[in-house]
Design a protein around this motif. Structure first.
Motif, PDB file in Angstrom:
ATOM      1  N   SER A  10     -24.807  -8.892  15.695  1.00 29.74           N
ATOM      2  CA  SER A  10     -24.614  -9.755  16.863  1.00 29.74           C
ATOM      3  C   SER A  10     -23.553  -9.168  17.787  1.00 29.74           C
ATOM      4  O   SER A  10     -23.683  -9.210  19.011  1.00 29.74           O
ATOM      5  N   SER A  12     -15.491 -13.909  14.830  1.00 28.53           N
ATOM      6  CA  SER A  12     -16.382 -14.248  13.718  1.00 28.53           C
ATOM      7  C   SER A  12     -17.807 -13.899  14.104  1.00 28.53           C
ATOM      8  O   SER A  12     -18.151 -13.842  15.285  1.00 28.53           O
ATOM      9  N   GLY A  13     -18.601 -13.657  13.085  1.00 29.89           N
ATOM     10  CA  GLY A  13     -19.999 -13.305  13.316  1.00 29.89           C
ATOM     11  C   GLY A  13     -20.325 -11.949  12.742  1.00 29.89           C
ATOM     12  O   GLY A  13     -19.446 -11.192  12.330  1.00 29.89           O
ATOM     13  N   SER A  73     -24.491 -18.763  19.097  1.00 27.26           N
ATOM     14  CA  SER A  73     -24.818 -19.452  17.851  1.00 27.26           C
ATOM     15  C   SER A  73     -24.348 -18.702  16.609  1.00 27.26           C
ATOM     16  O   SER A  73     -24.123 -19.304  15.568  1.00 27.26           O
ATOM     17  N   ASN A  74     -24.144 -17.385  16.715  1.00 28.49           N
ATOM     18  CA  ASN A  74     -23.741 -16.620  15.535  1.00 28.49           C
ATOM     19  C   ASN A  74     -22.630 -15.600  15.816  1.00 28.49           C
ATOM     20  O   ASN A  74     -22.518 -14.602  15.114  1.00 28.49           O
ATOM     21  N   LEU A  75     -21.824 -15.869  16.855  1.00 33.13           N
ATOM     22  CA  LEU A  75     -20.792 -14.916  17.242  1.00 33.13           C
ATOM     23  C   LEU A  75     -19.673 -15.635  17.988  1.00 33.13           C
ATOM     24  O   LEU A  75     -19.939 -16.523  18.802  1.00 33.13           O
TER      25      LEU A  75
END
Length: 105
Positions: free
Chosen positions: A88, A83-84, A64-66
Motif C-alpha cells: 500500500s 501504519s499499513g 482503508s489500509n494505510l
C-alpha cells in the motif's frame, strides 16, 4: 516550479527536498491532491483555511489500509509510513512521485 525537487525513498519514508523554497507549499499541494482522491482522507484540514502547516508537526493522511504522516521543516518534506502494508505504501509512493515529477517539469 522551476527548481529540481530531490526525492529519496526508503521502505517506510519519503524524503523530499525543495531547494530554494519552503517545502510547506509542496506539502499543502500534496495534501490537497490526496484530499481530492476517493481512497484517501486528510485528517487535519486547518491548511485549507490558509493557516499553513506547523513546522515539524505531523499531518496524517489515511486510506482503508494505510496511514502516512506529512511533516515539513524548511526546504524539507518528510512523509512517514505510520501504519499499513508496504504494498500500500508503494502505491502511495507512486502517486507522490507522479505528482512531484509533474510539478518538477
Amino acid at each position: 516550479m522551476g527548481e529540481n525537487i530531490e526525492t529519496r525513498i526508503s521502505d517506510n519514508h519519503i524524503y523530499i527536498r525543495t531547494p530554494g523554497r519552503y517545502a510547506m507549499g509542496l506539502a499543502i499541494e500534496l495534501l490537497n491532491f490526496f484530499d481530492q482522491q476517493i481512497d484517501y482522507s486528510v485528517k487535519n484540514t486547518g491548511w485549507k483555511n490558509g493557516f499553513g502547516l506547523n513546522v515539524c508537526e505531523r499531518y496524517p493522511v489515511v486510506s482503508s489500509n494505510l496511514t502516512v504522516e506529512f511533516e515539513t521543516d524548511g526546504e524539507e518534506l518528510e512523509i512517514h509510513l505510520a501504519s499499513g502494508g508496504l504494498d500500500s505504501f508503494a502505491d502511495f509512493v507512486n502517486l507522490v512521485q507522479g505528482y512531484v515529477n509533474e510539478q518538477n517539469t
